[in-house]
Write an enzyme that holds these catalytic residues in place. Sequence first.
Site, PDB file in Angstrom:
ATOM      1  N   GLY A   1      29.649  29.401  42.760  1.00  0.00           N
ATOM      2  CA  GLY A   1      30.885  30.181  42.611  1.00  0.00           C
ATOM      3  C   GLY A   1      31.657  29.755  41.382  1.00  0.00           C
ATOM      4  O   GLY A   1      32.894  29.790  41.346  1.00  0.00           O
TER       5      GLY A   1
ATOM      6  N   LEU B   1      32.229  30.966  38.448  1.00  0.00           N
ATOM      7  CA  LEU B   1      33.008  31.878  37.593  1.00  0.00           C
ATOM      8  C   LEU B   1      34.336  32.270  38.228  1.00  0.00           C
ATOM      9  O   LEU B   1      35.060  33.105  37.697  1.00  0.00           O
ATOM     10  CB  LEU B   1      32.189  33.132  37.265  1.00  0.00           C
ATOM     11  CG  LEU B   1      30.899  32.875  36.470  1.00  0.00           C
ATOM     12  CD1 LEU B   1      30.254  34.191  36.066  1.00  0.00           C
ATOM     13  CD2 LEU B   1      31.161  32.026  35.236  1.00  0.00           C
TER      14      LEU B   1
ATOM     15  N   GLN C   1      38.218  31.264  40.185  1.00  0.00           N
ATOM     16  CA  GLN C   1      39.465  30.686  39.682  1.00  0.00           C
ATOM     17  C   GLN C   1      39.342  29.172  39.479  1.00  0.00           C
ATOM     18  O   GLN C   1      39.742  28.639  38.452  1.00  0.00           O
ATOM     19  CB  GLN C   1      40.605  31.001  40.670  1.00  0.00           C
ATOM     20  CG  GLN C   1      41.979  30.819  40.073  1.00  0.00           C
ATOM     21  CD  GLN C   1      43.079  30.796  41.131  1.00  0.00           C
ATOM     22  OE1 GLN C   1      42.811  30.785  42.335  1.00  0.00           O
ATOM     23  NE2 GLN C   1      44.311  30.788  40.681  1.00  0.00           N
TER      24      GLN C   1
ATOM     25  N   ASP D   1      26.597  31.388  39.792  1.00  0.00           N
ATOM     26  CA  ASP D   1      27.410  32.405  40.476  1.00  0.00           C
ATOM     27  C   ASP D   1      26.509  33.602  40.732  1.00  0.00           C
ATOM     28  O   ASP D   1      25.368  33.625  40.261  1.00  0.00           O
ATOM     29  CB  ASP D   1      28.624  32.808  39.596  1.00  0.00           C
ATOM     30  CG  ASP D   1      29.798  33.330  40.421  1.00  0.00           C
ATOM     31  OD1 ASP D   1      29.667  34.411  41.028  1.00  0.00           O
ATOM     32  OD2 ASP D   1      30.847  32.669  40.460  1.00  0.00           O
ATOM     33  N   ILE D   2      27.029  34.594  41.482  1.00  0.00           N
ATOM     34  CA  ILE D   2      26.291  35.852  41.611  1.00  0.00           C
ATOM     35  C   ILE D   2      26.815  36.886  40.616  1.00  0.00           C
ATOM     36  O   ILE D   2      26.324  37.994  40.566  1.00  0.00           O
ATOM     37  CB  ILE D   2      26.359  36.442  43.044  1.00  0.00           C
ATOM     38  CG1 ILE D   2      27.804  36.511  43.524  1.00  0.00           C
ATOM     39  CG2 ILE D   2      25.483  35.641  43.992  1.00  0.00           C
ATOM     40  CD1 ILE D   2      27.975  37.288  44.823  1.00  0.00           C
ATOM     41  N   ARG D   3      27.864  36.501  39.865  1.00  0.00           N
ATOM     42  CA  ARG D   3      28.320  37.355  38.773  1.00  0.00           C
ATOM     43  C   ARG D   3      27.685  36.818  37.496  1.00  0.00           C
ATOM     44  O   ARG D   3      27.472  35.625  37.367  1.00  0.00           O
ATOM     45  CB  ARG D   3      29.839  37.296  38.650  1.00  0.00           C
ATOM     46  CG  ARG D   3      30.547  37.910  39.843  1.00  0.00           C
ATOM     47  CD  ARG D   3      32.012  38.036  39.558  1.00  0.00           C
ATOM     48  NE  ARG D   3      32.741  36.796  39.756  1.00  0.00           N
ATOM     49  CZ  ARG D   3      33.908  36.506  39.185  1.00  0.00           C
ATOM     50  NH1 ARG D   3      34.467  37.366  38.367  1.00  0.00           N
ATOM     51  NH2 ARG D   3      34.517  35.362  39.421  1.00  0.00           N
TER      52      ARG D   3
ATOM     53  N   TYR E   1      38.902  33.720  57.519  1.00  0.00           N
ATOM     54  CA  TYR E   1      38.895  32.684  56.475  1.00  0.00           C
ATOM     55  C   TYR E   1      39.157  31.310  57.104  1.00  0.00           C
ATOM     56  O   TYR E   1      38.432  30.346  56.863  1.00  0.00           O
ATOM     57  CB  TYR E   1      39.980  33.021  55.449  1.00  0.00           C
ATOM     58  CG  TYR E   1      40.092  32.067  54.282  1.00  0.00           C
ATOM     59  CD1 TYR E   1      39.079  31.983  53.334  1.00  0.00           C
ATOM     60  CD2 TYR E   1      41.228  31.283  54.112  1.00  0.00           C
ATOM     61  CE1 TYR E   1      39.199  31.126  52.245  1.00  0.00           C
ATOM     62  CE2 TYR E   1      41.350  30.435  53.031  1.00  0.00           C
ATOM     63  CZ  TYR E   1      40.331  30.353  52.099  1.00  0.00           C
ATOM     64  OH  TYR E   1      40.457  29.515  51.020  1.00  0.00           O
TER      65      TYR E   1
ATOM     66  N   LYS F   1      36.878  27.908  57.459  1.00  0.00           N
ATOM     67  CA  LYS F   1      37.308  26.650  56.834  1.00  0.00           C
ATOM     68  C   LYS F   1      37.300  25.501  57.850  1.00  0.00           C
ATOM     69  O   LYS F   1      36.849  24.407  57.545  1.00  0.00           O
ATOM     70  CB  LYS F   1      38.687  26.809  56.183  1.00  0.00           C
ATOM     71  CG  LYS F   1      38.670  27.645  54.914  1.00  0.00           C
ATOM     72  CD  LYS F   1      37.780  27.039  53.840  1.00  0.00           C
ATOM     73  CE  LYS F   1      37.733  27.855  52.570  1.00  0.00           C
ATOM     74  NZ  LYS F   1      36.674  27.410  51.633  1.00  0.00           N
TER      75      LYS F   1
HETATM   76  P1  NAD Z   1      37.258  32.835  43.648  1.00  0.00           P
HETATM   77  O1  NAD Z   1      37.263  33.995  44.568  1.00  0.00           O
HETATM   78  O2  NAD Z   1      38.069  32.893  42.413  1.00  0.00           O
HETATM   79  O3  NAD Z   1      35.772  32.484  43.208  1.00  0.00           O
HETATM   80  C1  NAD Z   1      34.701  32.497  44.133  1.00  0.00           C
HETATM   81  C2  NAD Z   1      33.431  32.733  43.352  1.00  0.00           C
HETATM   82  O4  NAD Z   1      32.356  32.759  44.296  1.00  0.00           O
HETATM   83  C3  NAD Z   1      33.408  34.073  42.605  1.00  0.00           C
HETATM   84  O5  NAD Z   1      33.129  33.862  41.229  1.00  0.00           O
HETATM   85  C4  NAD Z   1      32.298  34.862  43.295  1.00  0.00           C
HETATM   86  O6  NAD Z   1      31.562  35.676  42.405  1.00  0.00           O
HETATM   87  C5  NAD Z   1      31.441  33.735  43.861  1.00  0.00           C
HETATM   88  N1  NAD Z   1      30.621  34.146  45.001  1.00  0.00           N
HETATM   89  C6  NAD Z   1      30.933  34.997  46.009  1.00  0.00           C
HETATM   90  N2  NAD Z   1      29.887  35.110  46.854  1.00  0.00           N
HETATM   91  C7  NAD Z   1      28.915  34.284  46.384  1.00  0.00           C
HETATM   92  C8  NAD Z   1      27.610  33.956  46.818  1.00  0.00           C
HETATM   93  N3  NAD Z   1      27.076  34.508  47.908  1.00  0.00           N
HETATM   94  N4  NAD Z   1      26.889  33.065  46.110  1.00  0.00           N
HETATM   95  C9  NAD Z   1      27.404  32.514  44.972  1.00  0.00           C
HETATM   96  N5  NAD Z   1      28.633  32.798  44.500  1.00  0.00           N
HETATM   97  C10 NAD Z   1      29.375  33.674  45.203  1.00  0.00           C
HETATM   98  O7  NAD Z   1      37.633  31.552  44.516  1.00  0.00           O
HETATM   99  P2  NAD Z   1      38.334  30.201  44.046  1.00  0.00           P
HETATM  100  O8  NAD Z   1      39.784  30.421  44.059  1.00  0.00           O
HETATM  101  O9  NAD Z   1      37.687  29.678  42.821  1.00  0.00           O
HETATM  102  O10 NAD Z   1      38.011  29.291  45.306  1.00  0.00           O
HETATM  103  C11 NAD Z   1      36.883  28.460  45.372  1.00  0.00           C
HETATM  104  C12 NAD Z   1      36.886  27.729  46.693  1.00  0.00           C
HETATM  105  O11 NAD Z   1      38.126  27.030  46.853  1.00  0.00           O
HETATM  106  C13 NAD Z   1      36.750  28.633  47.936  1.00  0.00           C
HETATM  107  O12 NAD Z   1      36.023  27.953  48.926  1.00  0.00           O
HETATM  108  C14 NAD Z   1      38.182  28.790  48.387  1.00  0.00           C
HETATM  109  O13 NAD Z   1      38.255  29.064  49.772  1.00  0.00           O
HETATM  110  C15 NAD Z   1      38.749  27.438  48.073  1.00  0.00           C
HETATM  111  N6  NAD Z   1      40.197  27.470  47.943  1.00  0.00           N
HETATM  112  C16 NAD Z   1      40.803  28.171  46.935  1.00  0.00           C
HETATM  113  C17 NAD Z   1      42.180  28.230  46.875  1.00  0.00           C
HETATM  114  C18 NAD Z   1      42.896  29.007  45.801  1.00  0.00           C
HETATM  115  O14 NAD Z   1      44.121  29.140  45.857  1.00  0.00           O
HETATM  116  N7  NAD Z   1      42.205  29.519  44.786  1.00  0.00           N
HETATM  117  C19 NAD Z   1      42.951  27.534  47.828  1.00  0.00           C
HETATM  118  C20 NAD Z   1      42.305  26.859  48.843  1.00  0.00           C
HETATM  119  C21 NAD Z   1      40.920  26.809  48.879  1.00  0.00           C
HETATM  120  N1  SER Z   2      44.842  30.584  48.051  1.00  0.00           N
HETATM  121  C1  SER Z   2      43.977  30.750  49.164  1.00  0.00           C
HETATM  122  C2  SER Z   2      44.170  32.100  49.787  1.00  0.00           C
HETATM  123  O1  SER Z   2      45.266  32.611  49.701  1.00  0.00           O
HETATM  124  C3  SER Z   2      44.259  29.704  50.190  1.00  0.00           C
HETATM  125  O2  SER Z   2      43.090  29.171  50.619  1.00  0.00           O
HETATM  126  O3  SER Z   2      43.258  32.607  50.353  1.00  0.00           O
END
Ligand code: NAD
Ligand code: SER
Length: 333
Positions: A14, A16, A18, A40-42, A145, A149
């Site tokens: 994953g 690509l 955030q 990634d899958i993108r 979600y 988790k």
């Molecule tokens: P995001 O949605 O920005 O990125 C997720 C990435 O996963 C995407 O690039 C998507 O293309 C890729 N993806 C989706 N399905 C896939 C698959 N089957 N195989 C491979 N790649 C795949 O998410 P993020 O914000 O970067 O979050 C990453 C992790 O951190 C997640 O587990 C999320 O739950 C956790 N998290 C994020 C936040 C936040 O605020 N951003 C907060 C708490 C936890």
């Molecule tokens: N920022 C994330 C969401 O809103 C929290 O895990 O899903």
Amino acid sequence: MEDQASPGKILVTGALGQIGSELVAALRERGGADRVIASDIRMERADREGPFEYVDATDVHQLRDVVRKHEITAIYHLAALLSATAEEKPHVAWQVNMDGLYRVLEVARAYGCSVFFPSSIGAFGADTPRQQTPQDTIQRPTTMYGVTKVAGELLCDYYYQRFGVDTRGVRFPGLISYVAPPGGGTTDYAVEIFHAAVRHGRYTCFLRPDARLDMMYMPDAVRAIIEVMAANPSRLRHRNAFNITAMSFTPEELAAEIRVHIPEFTIDYQIDPVRQAIADSWPESLDDSAAREEWDWSPQYDLPALVRDMLENLSSRNNHAESNLQTAAGAKP
Ligand code: NAD
Ligand code: SER
């Protein structure tokens, strides 16, 4: 700091998204570009500065092939659906978030990799104490979600206790960044608001003005991942799912801080009942003392520092884009 948990090569799933967009760059800066395999899958990102592989985290064969090919010793597993998207597509969320993690852990077990897994404030629910939410407390989330988790936290603990896989993780609050857009979360308003402030001077928020949530700036989040993976294992009592936090604010408090820099900025509200209900079930502030005690966690950005840095970076990016547009327009015959 010595990278004790991952002296070899790292696979980021994953990558690509955030977090991955900034984590990969930080890991490459520390250990060299060739040591970090982004996946990634993108496939859309053209400006890759190191190895990239297409890996669907739910496909054990793809995971295994990449781990073998690159002799991976640590997997930073970021692939997931975030809270709002997971409520729209709960079946897909289960498949990506749970099946993906299970397969990552199985491959890690077979090939001796350590694993980083990010949990979330979404792992808590309406029965959890909402202020200074303790590290160890009731977890009864009401979203798909959150269910994935909590189950993910437990599965990581299980793989450590049962199979000795070096699993580590944190519970992130909402993450704010100017580099990559957020991917369908409930806390996304706290990113959108900055883009809207810089471009249009106004923002329509989908959460209530008093919806207080825990938040963190991405440089702190990336540092937390690197530090927990490098932490001395003999000090870790929790290993997975450390509460970490940096600040806690409401949309109206964030808007007021933005007005310190852009006095004409205005905010109005058009509440999305789905995301508001999710936010209402999450903590307002976390107790991160376990992370502070066990691996010296300490955030560097508070609300004023976050807002200053976000606006500086987005304004200079905006000015750059506009001057490029003007140059292009001037160059036209
Ligand atoms: P995001 O949605 O920005 O990125 C997720 C990435 O996963 C995407 O690039 C998507 O293309 C890729 N993806 C989706 N399905 C896939 C698959 N089957 N195989 C491979 N790649 C795949 O998410 P993020 O914000 O970067 O979050 C990453 C992790 O951190 C997640 O587990 C999320 O739950 C956790 N998290 C994020 C936040 C936040 O605020 N951003 C907060 C708490 C936890
Ligand atoms: N920022 C994330 C969401 O809103 C929290 O895990 O899903």
